[in-house]
Design an enzyme around this catalytic site. Structure first.
Site, PDB file in Angstrom:
ATOM      1  N   GLU A 170       0.858  -1.185   0.000  1.00  0.00           N
ATOM      2  CA  GLU A 170       0.000   0.000   0.000  1.00  0.00           C
ATOM      3  C   GLU A 170       0.888   1.226   0.000  1.00  0.00           C
ATOM      4  O   GLU A 170       1.427   1.622   1.025  1.00  0.00           O
ATOM      5  CB  GLU A 170      -0.911  -0.010   1.242  1.00  0.00           C
ATOM      6  CG  GLU A 170      -1.772   1.222   1.372  1.00  0.00           C
ATOM      7  CD  GLU A 170      -2.658   1.182   2.612  1.00  0.00           C
ATOM      8  OE1 GLU A 170      -2.743   0.120   3.268  1.00  0.00           O
ATOM      9  OE2 GLU A 170      -3.249   2.226   2.930  1.00  0.00           O
TER      10      GLU A 170
ATOM     11  N   TYR B 232      -2.311  29.331   1.701  1.00  0.00           N
ATOM     12  CA  TYR B 232      -2.501  30.777   1.543  1.00  0.00           C
ATOM     13  C   TYR B 232      -3.692  31.345   2.290  1.00  0.00           C
ATOM     14  O   TYR B 232      -3.864  32.547   2.333  1.00  0.00           O
ATOM     15  CB  TYR B 232      -2.685  31.110   0.060  1.00  0.00           C
ATOM     16  CG  TYR B 232      -1.568  30.647  -0.819  1.00  0.00           C
ATOM     17  CD1 TYR B 232      -0.244  30.869  -0.448  1.00  0.00           C
ATOM     18  CD2 TYR B 232      -1.816  29.992  -2.019  1.00  0.00           C
ATOM     19  CE1 TYR B 232       0.787  30.444  -1.251  1.00  0.00           C
ATOM     20  CE2 TYR B 232      -0.787  29.561  -2.832  1.00  0.00           C
ATOM     21  CZ  TYR B 232       0.515  29.790  -2.437  1.00  0.00           C
ATOM     22  OH  TYR B 232       1.530  29.369  -3.234  1.00  0.00           O
TER      23      TYR B 232
END
Length: 916
Positions: free
Chosen positions: A9, A353
DNA sequence: CGGATAGCTAC
DNA sequence: GTCAGTAGCTATCCG
């Protein structure tokens, strides 16, 4: 043929496998990392399977051929590997990946499944170590079992392994050198295995999965109430598991987790991820805004969130969005670009941001006082978020819910918080709740009822002149950009492309017209004057078609109607049971009962707290007097000594501290979590075994810190009087509180909330205004140099609906009503099976169901004994009932549209239901 | 009528 | 860091 392919995985697991292979040699092993979830190839479409990169890679690496039967050893020799070994994280998603790989093989080559082609590699999930000795556990229940049978377990060092990444490469080598223990075969044990795998992965077996999960949840609940331990699949002697065992004991854990993380709670409307975000925000109590990316990190740490942070960051963004169709009350503030209605929020900026902060409204919805009466969860001895928060109105109805789990999915529309306040107030007064309609903040269109569980949502369209219309609102969850691309542009292109999409429509009305006319586009041109919060399309249509369009209905032609329905409102109730709800009022009533008990708890807690505080102040005042009068000497004495004297003088140990501890213990005992808390304390203590006694003494001494720790300056007559006065105030508060009922407390909270809501909405409206003005300014300066305020105002007006436009009133589409009647009818006659709520919880359905039915009955003034059918707790009966209810509701609500009576058929079904 | 798709939390 | 692909269910749209 003697080789094994290890499927891992993700890449980090690959690294681990490779380093582990160092000890057994790489000759007979290959490693291939799977990138996330494998395609479910069962009843999937061919194209998708053919194009899937992962599937193709697997085929190539293994040398598998579709349609080939691997029956003989010779057949097997055509394969490049004789075995596939899956090495996934020991978590639920890892189980899912194992399942998907098994599904891939099983679906295409059942013969390989019978030959034990598939294996798995398991790694410990908990390790307990002590002076050279190390115990590994491959499942949590096995670990708990060991703990219960080991008296000195506390002397072990416990480590949890989350994901394969937790293991070091040294550990990887250990695992691989003891292959026999970690390698588990999947054993085929007959037909039932085929059935199990198919049940788990076939898209046609949703109903079977409902039964499967329901049964599992019931069994788990039964074991819990009997105090039995959970089942587990792997222990140190496990060498093989059958596919049935895998599906029923391991994969089922994923499916259940999938539901738990995707379907919200009725009480607070949160999914665990969202709840963890709120928990972390409350805990941090930031006054200033934080970067979303940073907040995500904090959430992960404070609330033991073990999944990818990307997912968490989108959860945060989702909680803060406030454009039309998102949240009615955004609990977090969007500071920066969090997405707009232009693209349905997909246009948010990167989490690096943008900033957020808890909205002022949030705490008025989730009062701080309640933290003392909530049931908090623990993970690895860390106190994390509560099982649910308890807001003062059903938040799941405020912001709606949307989630996809296994066997169930949920979809709850948004409702007006003020309607909810009103309904809660009615319930407090013992009245029945009023039926509610979906509602979206700042939505300027119209929502109307179709039937008991369906609503139609209209945008706004108006006629400017003979060949121009303006569209100033789109239905909820239709996004501006998409609307332009998928509706308006095609309407314009129809003729240009030559393939008239609206041919059918045109045929109906323009029969006999020339083909040239049919080819002409409906829309000749359109202009856009949107802002990120408002919509305005000005659309030119072919003049000669206008009348025909108006007759058909502009809303229909321009696809300005969508359907909102309440047909799949699935939620976890207060007890953690999955349940399907039929109406928002039903949700309201159930929420009300839960919240009511929490108000009673809160009152009790506060009473005790205030009394304790008063006692504390009394003690402090007495202490000051004693000190002034010289009855106590503290200078140059050992603390233990002083405390001894205080005890002798009958000073109480810190009453507030005592009270809080008592409450915590009581709460944990009630919720059956006592061992966890005890464990937390115990583990802290056992870290320094020899200091244990000291510590106990220290806590004992600290019970008097509130006296001996008082600042010297406070030892004065003045201070004593002040304390006594404070005590009086506390006692006053006690009296005050005593006179209040749970309803009074709730009422106060509601009032405060409404005030905060008003403030917040005023702020938002001001922002919206500003936004429009800015848009005007910008448009003004973009086109020509701005000349004075007049220009700006003119441009601002462009984004607003025209004042002299003729609003088109949406016409209730009769076609639509008929359509849904048709859909509903066969459903009731077929008596569609929906085991969802059936088995889930019989006792509850009976208890709560009766309440709701009672209210429904009163509300719709029907004397027919529908209820008796329902108490057999079969939703089929509900469905029938709903039809009746809907008709009477239409009587009440839709005065202008006389409902069509269609009681025929209902009787029949009811008869069937009572028989069954 | 069947296939494709949106929506969302996870890999 | 960003983009893209997967699961899972329901309802709707489109051909």
């Amino acid at each position: 043929m003697q080789c094994t392919l290890i499927l891992t995985e993700g890449d980090s697991a690959k690294t681990l496998a490779v380093s582990g292979l160092g000890v057994v040699g790489r000759d007979k092993y290959g490693v291939f990392p799977l990138r996330g979830k494998l395609l479910n190839v069962r009843d999937g479409n061919l194209k998708q399977i053919q194009e899937n990169v992962e599937i193709n890679a697997l085929l190539k690496i293994l040398g598998l051929q579709y349609k080939k039967k691997y029956d003989t050893d010779d057949d097997m020799k055509t394969l490049r590997y004789g075995k596939v070994m899956i090495m996934a994280d020991q978590d639920q998603d890892g189980s899912h990946i194992k399942g998907l790989v098994i599904n891939f093989i099983h679906h295409n080559w059942p013969s390989l499944i019978q030959r034990s082609f598939v294996e798995e590699f398991i790694t410990p999930i908990v390790k307990a170590s002590k002076s050279g000795q190390e115990l590994s556990f491959f499942s949590i229940p096995e670990y708990i079992e060991w703990r219960e049978n080991t008296d000195n377990w506390k002397t072990y060092k416990i480590k949890y392994y989350k994901g394969l990444g937790t293991s070091t490469s040294k550990e990887a080598k250990e695992y691989f050198s003891d292959m026999a223990r970690h390698r588990i075969k999947f054993r085929y044990s007959g037909n039932e295995d085929d059935t199990a795998v198919e049940m788990a992965f076939s898209k046609k077996k949703i109903e079977e999965r409902k039964d499967w999960l329901t049964k599992w949840m019931e069994e788990k609940r039964a074991r819990r109430t009997q105090g039995l331990a959970d089942e587990y699949l792997y222990n140190k002697d496990t060498k093989a598991v059958s596919y049935t065992e895998f599906v029923n004991k391991e994969l089922v854990l994923f499916s259940n987790t999938d539901n738990e993380r995707s379907i919200p709670s009725l009480v607070d409307g949160f999914k665990p991820g969202q709840r963890k975000v709120l928990f972390a925000c409350f805990k941090r109590a930031d006054k200033r805004e934080v970067k979303v990316a940073q907040l995500a990190g904090a959430v992960a740490e404070l609330s033991a969130y073990h999944h990818g942070e990307q997912s968490l960051m989108s959860t945060i963004i989702n909680l803060a969005q406030d454009y039309v169709g998102s949240n009615n009350i955004n609990l977090l503030l969007p500071i920066g670009q969090f997405g707009t209605r232009l693209q349905g929020g997909k246009d948010s900026a990167s989490p690096r941001y943008i900033f957020t902060q808890v909205s002022p409204v949030t705490r008025s919805l989730f009062p701080l006082h309640d933290d003392n009466v909530l049931r908090f969860l623990f993970e690895e001895n860390q106190r994390i978020e509560p099982e649910w928060y308890c807001p003062i109105i059903p938040m799941v109805l405020v912001n709606g819910a949307l989630g996809i789990g296994t066997a169930w999915s949920t979809n709850v529309p948004n409702y007006n918080p003020r309607d909810l306040v009103e309904n809660i107030r009615r319930l407090i007064k013992g009245e029945q709740p009023k039926p509610m309609m979906p509602w979206y903040k700042h939505f300027r269109g119209e929502i109307r009822r179709i039937d008991s569980r369906r609503f139609v949502c209209y945008g706004e369209v108006a006629k400017l002149n003979e060949d121009t219309i303006e569209i100033t609102e789109l239905p909820v969850k239709v996004w501006t950009q998409e609307y332009k691309e998928k509706v308006l542009e095609p309407l314009m292109e129809t003729a240009a492309a030559g393939k008239d999409k609206d041919k059918d429509k045109d045929k109906d009305k323009d029969k006999g017209e020339t083909s040239k006319k049919q080819r002409e586009p409906l829309v000749t041109d359109f202009k856009e004057y949107h802002t990120d919060t408002t919509v305005r399309f000005v659309v030119k249509v072919a003049k000669e078609k206008m009348r025909a369009l108006e007759i058909e209905g502009l809303h229909k032609v321009f696809k300005l109607n969508t359907v909102i329905n309440t047909t799949s409102m699935v939620l976890f109730d207060a007890a953690g049971c999955l349940k399907k709800y039929n109406s928002p009022e039903e949700i309201c009533v159930e929420f009300f009962e839960t919240r009511k008990t929490k108000y009673i708890d809160r009152k009790n807690f506060l009473m005790g707290m205030l009394k304790a505080q008063a006692l504390r102040l009394t003690n402090q005042a007495r202490f000051i007097i004693a000190k002034i009068q010289g009855e106590i000497h503290m200078e140059n004495r050992r603390k233990a000594n002083i405390v001894e004297q205080l005890i002798k003088m009958k000073f109480d140990p810190d009453p507030v501290k005592r009270w809080k501890e008592e409450q915590r213990k009581k709460e944990l005992k009630e919720s059956g979590e006592i061992d966890l808390e005890g464990e937390a304390e115990a583990e802290q203590e056992d870290e320094e075994d020899e200091k244990k006694a000291d510590k106990k003494l220290a806590t004992h001494l600290s019970d008097y810190d509130y006296l001996v720790g008082m600042a010297l300056i406070r030892v004065s007559e003045e201070e004593k009087d002040k304390l006594l006065a404070e005590k009086e105030t506390k006692l006053q508060e006690v009296n005050n509180l005593e006179g209040k009922t749970w309803g009074d407390l709730w009422e106060e909270d509601l009032t405060r909330f409404l005030e905060e809501l008003k403030k917040q909405e005023d702020r938002e409206l001001a922002d919206l205004d500003l936004n429009i003005k800015k848009a005007g300014k910008k448009a003004g300066s973009d086109d020509k140099p701005a000349k004075g305020k007049k220009k700006t105002a003119a441009f601002a007006a462009e984004v607003l609906p025209a004042k002299d436009a003729e609003r088109i009133v949406p016409e209730m589409d009769n076609e639509m009503k008929i359509k849904y009647e048709k859909i509903d009818k066969p459903k009731t006659e077929k008596v569609k099976k929906e085991p969802g709520e059936k088995a889930e919880k019989k006792k509850r359905t009976k208890k709560e169901g009766a309440d709701i039915k009672k209210f429904m009955k009163k509300e719709i003034k029907k004397e027919e004994p529908l209820d008796s059918d329902i108490s057999i707790s079969d939703e089929d009966a509900d469905e029938v009932n709903t039809d009746d209810e809907f008709e009477s509701e239409l009587d009440r609500m839709d005065d202008d549209a006389p409902p069509k009576r269609q009681t025929r058929g209902i009787k029949k079904v009811r008869a069937f239901v009572s028989k069954g």
